[in-house]
Scaffold this motif. Structure first.
Motif, PDB file in Angstrom:
ATOM      1  N   PHE A 315       0.935  -1.165   0.034  1.00 38.67           N
ATOM      2  CA  PHE A 315      -0.053   0.025   0.086  1.00 38.67           C
ATOM      3  C   PHE A 315       0.773   1.346   0.188  1.00 38.67           C
ATOM      4  O   PHE A 315       0.554   2.165  -0.691  1.00 38.67           O
ATOM      5  N   ALA A 316       2.061   0.787   0.807  1.00 45.56           N
ATOM      6  CA  ALA A 316       2.880   2.324   0.740  1.00 45.56           C
ATOM      7  C   ALA A 316       3.378   2.728  -0.375  1.00 45.56           C
ATOM      8  O   ALA A 316       3.562   3.569  -0.864  1.00 45.56           O
ATOM      9  N   ARG A 318       2.288   1.809  -3.587  1.00 49.14           N
ATOM     10  CA  ARG A 318       1.240   2.198  -4.589  1.00 49.14           C
ATOM     11  C   ARG A 318       0.762   3.874  -4.257  1.00 49.14           C
ATOM     12  O   ARG A 318       0.932   4.503  -5.003  1.00 49.14           O
ATOM     13  N   SER A 319       0.823   4.259  -2.894  1.00 50.80           N
ATOM     14  CA  SER A 319       0.437   5.414  -2.449  1.00 50.80           C
ATOM     15  C   SER A 319       1.494   6.188  -2.909  1.00 50.80           C
ATOM     16  O   SER A 319       1.127   7.293  -3.434  1.00 50.80           O
ATOM     17  N   ARG A 320       2.734   5.675  -2.666  1.00 50.15           N
ATOM     18  CA  ARG A 320       3.774   6.719  -2.797  1.00 50.15           C
ATOM     19  C   ARG A 320       4.032   7.083  -4.336  1.00 50.15           C
ATOM     20  O   ARG A 320       4.131   8.109  -4.623  1.00 50.15           O
ATOM     21  N   SER A 322       1.851   7.011  -6.658  1.00 52.98           N
ATOM     22  CA  SER A 322       0.674   7.690  -7.086  1.00 52.98           C
ATOM     23  C   SER A 322       0.961   9.159  -6.847  1.00 52.98           C
ATOM     24  O   SER A 322       0.485   9.848  -7.515  1.00 52.98           O
ATOM     25  N   THR A 323       1.367   9.351  -5.514  1.00 52.06           N
ATOM     26  CA  THR A 323       1.522  10.813  -5.110  1.00 52.06           C
ATOM     27  C   THR A 323       2.885  11.335  -5.961  1.00 52.06           C
ATOM     28  O   THR A 323       2.953  12.414  -6.383  1.00 52.06           O
ATOM     29  N   TRP A 326       1.158  12.224  -9.144  1.00 52.17           N
ATOM     30  CA  TRP A 326       0.459  13.445  -8.823  1.00 52.17           C
ATOM     31  C   TRP A 326       1.014  14.727  -8.768  1.00 52.17           C
ATOM     32  O   TRP A 326       0.639  15.813  -9.402  1.00 52.17           O
ATOM     33  N   ASP A 436      10.272   4.907   1.005  1.00 57.69           N
ATOM     34  CA  ASP A 436      10.128   4.720   2.715  1.00 57.69           C
ATOM     35  C   ASP A 436      11.583   4.555   3.097  1.00 57.69           C
ATOM     36  O   ASP A 436      11.684   5.270   4.011  1.00 57.69           O
ATOM     37  N   VAL A 464       7.375  14.285  -2.004  1.00 63.26           N
ATOM     38  CA  VAL A 464       8.046  12.986  -2.074  1.00 63.26           C
ATOM     39  C   VAL A 464       8.816  12.750  -3.738  1.00 63.26           C
ATOM     40  O   VAL A 464       9.454  11.488  -3.601  1.00 63.26           O
TER      41      VAL A 464
ATOM     42  N   PRO B 110      -7.339   0.751  -1.892  1.00 60.63           N
ATOM     43  CA  PRO B 110      -6.171   1.174  -2.855  1.00 60.63           C
ATOM     44  C   PRO B 110      -6.357   0.527  -4.182  1.00 60.63           C
ATOM     45  O   PRO B 110      -7.177  -0.604  -4.130  1.00 60.63           O
ATOM     46  N   ALA B 130      -5.643   6.761  -8.111  1.00 56.37           N
ATOM     47  CA  ALA B 130      -4.400   6.942  -7.825  1.00 56.37           C
ATOM     48  C   ALA B 130      -4.254   8.605  -7.438  1.00 56.37           C
ATOM     49  O   ALA B 130      -3.568   8.818  -6.323  1.00 56.37           O
ATOM     50  N   ARG B 131      -5.106   9.304  -7.816  1.00 59.28           N
ATOM     51  CA  ARG B 131      -5.154  10.726  -7.434  1.00 59.28           C
ATOM     52  C   ARG B 131      -5.587  10.786  -5.720  1.00 59.28           C
ATOM     53  O   ARG B 131      -5.041  11.752  -5.381  1.00 59.28           O
ATOM     54  N   GLU B 133      -5.442   8.539  -3.565  1.00 56.38           N
ATOM     55  CA  GLU B 133      -4.401   8.078  -2.631  1.00 56.38           C
ATOM     56  C   GLU B 133      -3.276   9.047  -2.532  1.00 56.38           C
ATOM     57  O   GLU B 133      -2.794   9.357  -1.467  1.00 56.38           O
ATOM     58  N   ALA B 134      -2.935   9.678  -3.820  1.00 57.12           N
ATOM     59  CA  ALA B 134      -1.878  10.784  -3.476  1.00 57.12           C
ATOM     60  C   ALA B 134      -2.255  11.692  -2.725  1.00 57.12           C
ATOM     61  O   ALA B 134      -1.447  12.391  -1.820  1.00 57.12           O
ATOM     62  N   GLU B 137      -2.118  10.630   0.857  1.00 55.68           N
ATOM     63  CA  GLU B 137      -0.520  10.742   1.441  1.00 55.68           C
ATOM     64  C   GLU B 137      -0.063  12.205   1.826  1.00 55.68           C
ATOM     65  O   GLU B 137       0.568  12.493   2.694  1.00 55.68           O
ATOM     66  N   THR B 138      -0.411  13.017   0.596  1.00 54.81           N
ATOM     67  CA  THR B 138       0.010  14.412   0.730  1.00 54.81           C
ATOM     68  C   THR B 138      -0.421  15.045   1.833  1.00 54.81           C
ATOM     69  O   THR B 138       0.167  15.778   2.843  1.00 54.81           O
ATOM     70  N   ARG B 141       1.165  13.929   4.940  1.00 53.03           N
ATOM     71  CA  ARG B 141       2.674  14.387   5.213  1.00 53.03           C
ATOM     72  C   ARG B 141       2.659  15.946   5.421  1.00 53.03           C
ATOM     73  O   ARG B 141       3.609  16.377   6.100  1.00 53.03           O
ATOM     74  N   TRP B 168      -4.841  -2.201   4.285  1.00 50.91           N
ATOM     75  CA  TRP B 168      -4.609  -0.899   3.884  1.00 50.91           C
ATOM     76  C   TRP B 168      -5.142   0.161   4.872  1.00 50.91           C
ATOM     77  O   TRP B 168      -4.424   1.086   5.264  1.00 50.91           O
ATOM     78  N   PHE B 171      -2.246   0.742   6.931  1.00 48.99           N
ATOM     79  CA  PHE B 171      -1.458   1.641   6.392  1.00 48.99           C
ATOM     80  C   PHE B 171      -1.730   2.821   6.538  1.00 48.99           C
ATOM     81  O   PHE B 171      -0.987   4.067   6.768  1.00 48.99           O
TER      82      PHE B 171
END
Ligand code: SF4
Ligand code: SF4
Lengths: 476, 386
Positions: A315-316, A318-320, A322-323, A326, A436, A464, B110, B130-131, B133-134, B137-138, B141, B168, B171
C-alpha cells in the motif's frame, strides 16, 4: 399560535368522519408538510395555495348558505375562533365547536405553552344554519350513509365511505387505494388532502363519474362566485399525474409540483414497484464488474516487490508512486517519453500510463523476475530492459536516440554516481523519488538529495519527488 | 446540525456505481451555475459552521471556493470539506492549511479495491483512485490528515478482500489518518444491476472484523462503532444523523445550502431524481410508524434497540421507501447486540436492557406525536432522577 398562514382548514373528506383518526386535523398537518419539487415549482404553486384555500372555503360556505349541504366542518386555532365565528355569522350561519385536538409543538408560542394550554389545541367547528345539531358530523354507524349524502356525497361514494368507516377506517385515500380500481388517483385528490379543491368527499373509486360530476359543480359555483382564475388553476391541475401510496400508516401523495405526507390511521402492505414515481432501476453502463479476484491476486495487482523497491508494504508503494505521479502532473503533461530506472514490477509505469496513455514508456530492471512481472503489468509494447543499469541505459539510448523526456529514479537504489550520470545523459529531466527507506533515513527529499550531493529544483518541503536541477548529477 | 454547502448540487466528475446522487444526475437535475452571494447570504443567516459538499465540491471555481473557505475560517475558525479527492491539486494544499479546512475524502481502498467508484473506464477509474491516494498521503505528510470515508461493497469488503482492506486501513493509520467513517452500500441502486452490495451477513461480518481491527489499531477510530456505543449508553450528543429520528421531508441533521442559496434536504432519500425542498414543519411520522409496525411489515416493533437505532437512515429504507426501516437492519441489530453484550460485561449500562426502556420509549413517542424530538440523554436523565 403562529398567526402567519391560513387560519382555518376544511376537512377531507367532509363528514361523516371517523371518531378518532390518528391525525384529526389532517389537512393542516399535510399542508405543513408540503415539499415542493424545486424552486420553480414553489415559486409557481406556493402563492396559489392560499387563494385556492380561500376559494374552497367561500364555495363550501356558499353551499351551506344555499342549503345544498346542512353544514360543514372547519378546523381553526384558538386564537382564530373569533374570526371564524364572526365570518359564519356574517353570512347568517352558526358555528359550534365539536372537538379539539393537540396540535404541533412547532406552532406553539412559549407563553401559550406555559400559561394557556387551551391555546395549544386546534378546534373543529360545525358551521351551519341555526339551530345546529352537532351530532350530524359524527353520526352512529347506521347513519353514516345518509349523513354522507346530506354532506354532498354521491350515493355510490356515500355507501363506500360508510362501509369504510364501519370497517374502522378513517382515511379516504386508503379507501381509494383499496377499491380495486386501477385508474390512477385523480389529480384533484392531491389538493383534497390539503383541504382544497373540488373533491370534497371520499370518492368510491378513482374513475367514479359521480365524483367528476360533483367536481364540475364545485368549479361552476367557484366561477359563479368570481374565482375564475382559481378555477382555471384547478382545470390545469386536473391533468397532473399523481402518485399516492399508503405504507405502514403513512400516506404520501406526489405530483410534479410537490409531495406531501400525513400520518394516517391506516396501513397497507407496501406497494413496491407499483408507484409511478418510484425509482425505476437506473439503466447502468454495460461496464460489468470484473469478478473480484482473491486476496493474493489483489495484492499482486496492488503491488508486489515492495521490499526491493524500498517500501514497507504494497500500500505504501502504491500510495507513494501515486503521489509521485500526482506531484509530477505538469512534467508528465509536457513529456512524450518516460523511463523508470529500477522499475521493479512496473507499478509506477502503470500509474504513469493511466495518467497519459500515449506516452512512450520504458522500464529498466535488473531483477529478471521483476522485469517479467513489469512486462505483464504494462504490456509487451512497453520495453522493459534488463541487465545492469549502465547496460540497460546504453540499450535505451539505441532505442530512443532522441533521448527521454523524463526519468524517474530512486538514487539510493541506483547506487553509484556513474549510473546517475548515465541517466542524466539520456534524460532531459530526472525526477528523484523518495521511498520509505530513503525518507526514514533522511527525513525529507531535500536532505536525501543533499546527502547524495544532488541539487533539486525548489518545491514544497513535504513533497516525495523532485526534479534534479539542471546541473545536478551531470557528469563533470 | 450539519450545514452542507452545495454550489454545484450533485454535479460530480466521477460516477460511483452506487452513489445515492446518481438518480438526480440521471434525471438531469444538476445546476450548471450558482449564485455565490445568495449562498453566502444564507450562510450568514444560518450562522452555523458548515461543510463544503457536493456532488464534487472541487469542481467549484477556485476563487469562489476560497471565498467560502475564508468565510468558514473567519466565522467559525475553519470549514469542513467532503470530496472525492480526485481534483485536489498541489496548490490546494496551502488553501486547506490557510483556512483550516478539515478534509474528508471518500475512497474504498487502494487501486482495484476502489473500482466501484467508477470514472467511466477502468484506466480512468484507476487514475482517479491514484489521485485520491496521492491526496491522502500528501495531506498526511503536510500534517493535515483527512478523515476517510469508506463504503463497504463487494469490491473492497467481500470475504476474500476484507483482509486486504484491513491491511490498507492499517497502512492509513501509519500515514496519520485517525478517523474513518464506514458506510454500507446503498442497496436500492445496485441490487438489480451490478451486484456490488454485500449481503447483510457479509456486511455484518465485515463490520465485526473492522471493529476488531479498531481495537488492534488504537490510533484509528471508526466513527460508527463509537456512535453506536454512545447511543446504547444514552448519550446522543455527538452521534450522527442516522441515529436521530431523521425526517426525510425536513432533515434536521443535514441542511443543504443549494446553488441559489435556498435550503435543501439531505439528498439520500431522493430516489426519483427530484431534489425536493424542505417542508415547513419537521415531523416524526416515520419513527411513529416504525415503532408500531411489525418487523415482518418493514417496521421495528418490539426491537429493543429502537431508542438507539430508530430504524436508521430513511435513505437506506427497504425498497427505497422512506417509510420502511433500514434495509441494513440485520447489520445494525447484530452490531448493537455485540456492543450491548460488551457494555454489560464491562459493567456499563445499555439502554436496550434498561429498566427505563419502555418508559423512555413512551416519552419519546409522545414527544414525536407533537412534532418534538428531545434528546435521549435528556429523557434518560429525567427517568433516572425520578
Ligand atoms: S437521510 Fe440519512 S443521511 Fe440524510 S440526514 Fe437523514 S439520516 Fe442522515
Ligand atoms: S435494529 Fe432493525 S428493527 Fe431494530 S430499530 Fe434498528 S432497524 Fe429497527
Amino acid at each position: 399560535m403562529n398567526s402567519a398562514g391560513p387560519t382555518c382548514w376544511l376537512t377531507w373528506p367532509r363528514p361523516p368522519l371517523a371518531a378518532t383518526p390518528r391525525e384529526p386535523d389532517a389537512a393542516k398537518a399535510t399542508a405543513q408538510r408540503i415539499s415542493f419539487s424545486g424552486p420553480q415549482a414553489r415559486a409557481l404553486w406556493q402563492p396559489r395555495l392560499e387563494p385556492l384555500r380561500h376559494a374552497a372555503l367561500a364555495i363550501e360556505l356558499e353551499m351551506v348558505r344555499r342549503k345544498r349541504i346542512p353544514a360543514t366542518v372547519l378546523w381553526t386555532s384558538y386564537d382564530d375562533i373569533g374570526a371564524l365565528t364572526e365570518r359564519a355569522r356574517s353570512i347568517g350561519l352558526d358555528a359550534k365547536p365539536i372537538k379539539a385536538s393537540l396540535g404541533y409543538a412547532a406552532d406553539w408560542s412559549l407563553e401559550a405553552s406555559i400559561d394557556d394550554p387551551k391555546r395549544l389545541l386546534d378546534y373543529a367547528f360545525l358551521i351551519g344554519a341555526a339551530p345546529l345539531d352537532t351530532s350530524i358530523a359524527e353520526p352512529a354507524a347506521d347513519g353514516f350513509e345518509q349523513t354522507a349524502i346530506r354532506f354532498g356525497y354521491p350515493a355510490c361514494c356515500a355507501k363506500s365511505w360508510a362501509d369504510h368507516l364501519r370497517r374502522g377506517g378513517s382515511d379516504p385515500l386508503a379507501g381509494l387505494l383499496t377499491c380495486g380500481d386501477k385508474t390512477p388517483v385523480h389529480a384533484h385528490v392531491a389538493l383534497a388532502v390539503l383541504g382544497l379543491g373540488p373533491v370534497r368527499h371520499a370518492p368510491c373509486s378513482s374513475s367514479c363519474p359521480a365524483t367528476r360530476e360533483r367536481s364540475h359543480e364545485f368549479i361552476d359555483l367557484g366561477r359563479e362566485l368570481g374565482f375564475a382564475e382559481e378555477m382555471n388553476w384547478l382545470d390545469e391541475i386536473a391533468d397532473w399525474a399523481v402518485d399516492a401510496s399508503l405504507v405502514n400508516g403513512i400516506a404520501e401523495v406526489t405530483t410534479a409540483a410537490y409531495r406531501c405526507t400525513w400520518l394516517s390511521d391506516e396501513g397497507m402492505p407496501p406497494r413496491h414497484g407499483a408507484a409511478a414515481t418510484r425509482p425505476a432501476k437506473r439503466e447502468r453502463a454495460a461496464a460489468a464488474i470484473a469478478k473480484p479476484a482473491d486476496s493474493a491476486d489483489i495484492l499482486t495487482e496492488i503491488g508486489i516487490g515492495f521490499e526491493a523497491a524500498g517500501f514497507d508494504n504494497p500500500f505504501a508503494m502504491r500510495s507513494r508512486f501515486s503521489t509521485v505521479v500526482w506531484e509530477q502532473t505538469a512534467a508528465l503533461r509536457r513529456a512524450a517519453s518516460v523511463v523508470h530506472v529500477g522499475c521493479g514490477e512496473g507499478l509506477l509505469l502503470e500509474l504513469v500510463s493511466q495518467t497519459k496513455p500515449r506516452l512512450k514508456l520504458y522500464g529498466i530492471e535488473q531483477d529478471a523476475a521483476a522485469a517479467e512481472a513489469a512486462r505483464r503489468r504494462v504490456g509487451a509494447s512497453r520495453p522493459i530492459l534488463g541487465g545492469s543499469s549502465i547496460e540497460a541505459l546504453a540499450a535505451l539510448s539505441r532505442l530512443a536516440p532522441e533521448g527521454i523526456d523524463l526519468a524517474f529514479v530512486d538514487p539510493e537504489r541506483l547506487g553509484d554516481r556513474e549510473a546517475l550520470a548515465a541517466v542524466c545523459a539520456i534524460a532531459k529531466s530526472v525526477i528523484v523519488i523518495g521511498t520509505d527507506r530513503s525518507l526514514y533515513r533522511h527525513n525529507d527529499i531535500d536532505t536525501l538529495a543533499a546527502t547524495m550531493g544532488l541539487a533539486l529544483l525548489p518545491g514544497r518541503a513535504g513533497r516525495v519527488s523532485a526534479a534534479l536541477s539542471a546541473t545536478s548529477g551531470r557528469p563533470h | 446540525m450539519t450545514v452542507e454547502v452545495r454550489p454545484l448540487g450533485d454535479k460530480c466528475n466521477i460516477k460511483c456505481r452506487y452513489c445515492y446522487q446518481e438518480g438526480i444526475r440521471t434525471a438531469g437535475n444538476v445546476p450548471t451555475r450558482y449564485d455565490l452571494d445568495a449562498i453566502v447570504a444564507t450562510l450568514d443567516k444560518l450562522a452555523e459552521p458548515f461543510s463544503l459538499f457536493g456532488g464534487e465540491i472541487m469542481l467549484t471555481r477556485r476563487p469562489d471556493l476560497e471565498r467560502l473557505m475564508r468565510l468558514g475560517f473567519d466565522r467559525h475558525g475553519g470549514v469542513g470539506m467532503q470530496t472525492n479527492g480526485t481534483l485536489i491539486e498541489e496548490r490546494d494544499i496551502e488553501l486547506f492549511r490557510k483556512y483550516h479546512v478539515r478534509v474528508g475524502i471518500s475512497i474504498d481502498g487502494p487501486g482495484p479495491l476502489n473500482d466501484a467508484r467508477w470514472a467511466g473506464s477502468l484506466p480512468a477509474t484507476r487514475r482517479a483512485t491514484a489521485r485520491i491516494e496521492a491526496a491522502i498521503e500528501t495531506l498526511c505528510r503536510e500534517g493535515m490528515p483527512p478523515n476517510v470515508i469508506v463504503t463497504l461493497n463487494r469490491m473492497n469488503a467481500a470475504p476474500d478482500r476484507l483482509n486486504v482492506l484491513c491491511a490498507w486501513i492499517g497502512f492509513l493509520g501509519g500515514l496519520g489518518v485517525r478517523k474513518l467513517r464506514l458506510h454500507l452500500l446503498e442497496q436500492d441502486e445496485t441490487e438489480a444491476g451490478e451486484g456490488l452490495a454485500l449481503t447483510a451477513q457479509e456486511n455484518l461480518a465485515a463490520l465485526r472484523r473492522l471493529r476488531r481491527l479498531e481495537q488492534e489499531l488504537p490510533s484509528v477510530q471508526f466513527d460508527i462503532f463509537a456512535e453506536m456505543a454512545a447511543m446504547l449508553g444514552g448519550d446522543d450528543a455527538q452521534t450522527s444523523c442516522v441515529f436521530h429520528a431523521c425526517d426525510p421531508y425536513a432533515t434536521r441533521a443535514v441542511v443543504g445550502v443549494e446553488s441559489d442559496g435556498r435550503l435543501g434536504n439531505c439528498g439520500r432519500t431522493n430516489k426519483d431524481g427530484v431534489t425536493h425542498l424542505r417542508a415547513g414543519r419537521e415531523a416524526f411520522d416515520r419513527q411513529l410508524s416504525l415503532y408500531r409496525t411489525p418487523q415482518a411489515d418493514g417496521g421495528c416493533q418490539d426491537c429493543r434497540f429502537f431508542l438507539a437505532c430508530k430504524g436508521n437512515c430513511p435513505g437506506t429504507a427497504i425498497g427505497g421507501d422512506w417509510r420502511m426501516r433500514s434495509i441494513d437492519c440485520p447489520v445494525w441489530f447484530g452490531l448493537f447486540e455485540d456492543i450491548e453484550t460488551e457494555r454489560l460485561a464491562n459493567g456499563q449500562t445499555a439502554i436496550s436492557r434498561s429498566e427505563h426502556r419502555s418508559e423512555l420509549e413512551a416519552k419519546m413517542i409522545a414527544a414525536w406525536s407533537i412534532g418534538d424530538n428531545p434528546t435521549l440523554h435528556s429523557l434518560l436523565q429525567q427517568a433516572e432522577a425520578t
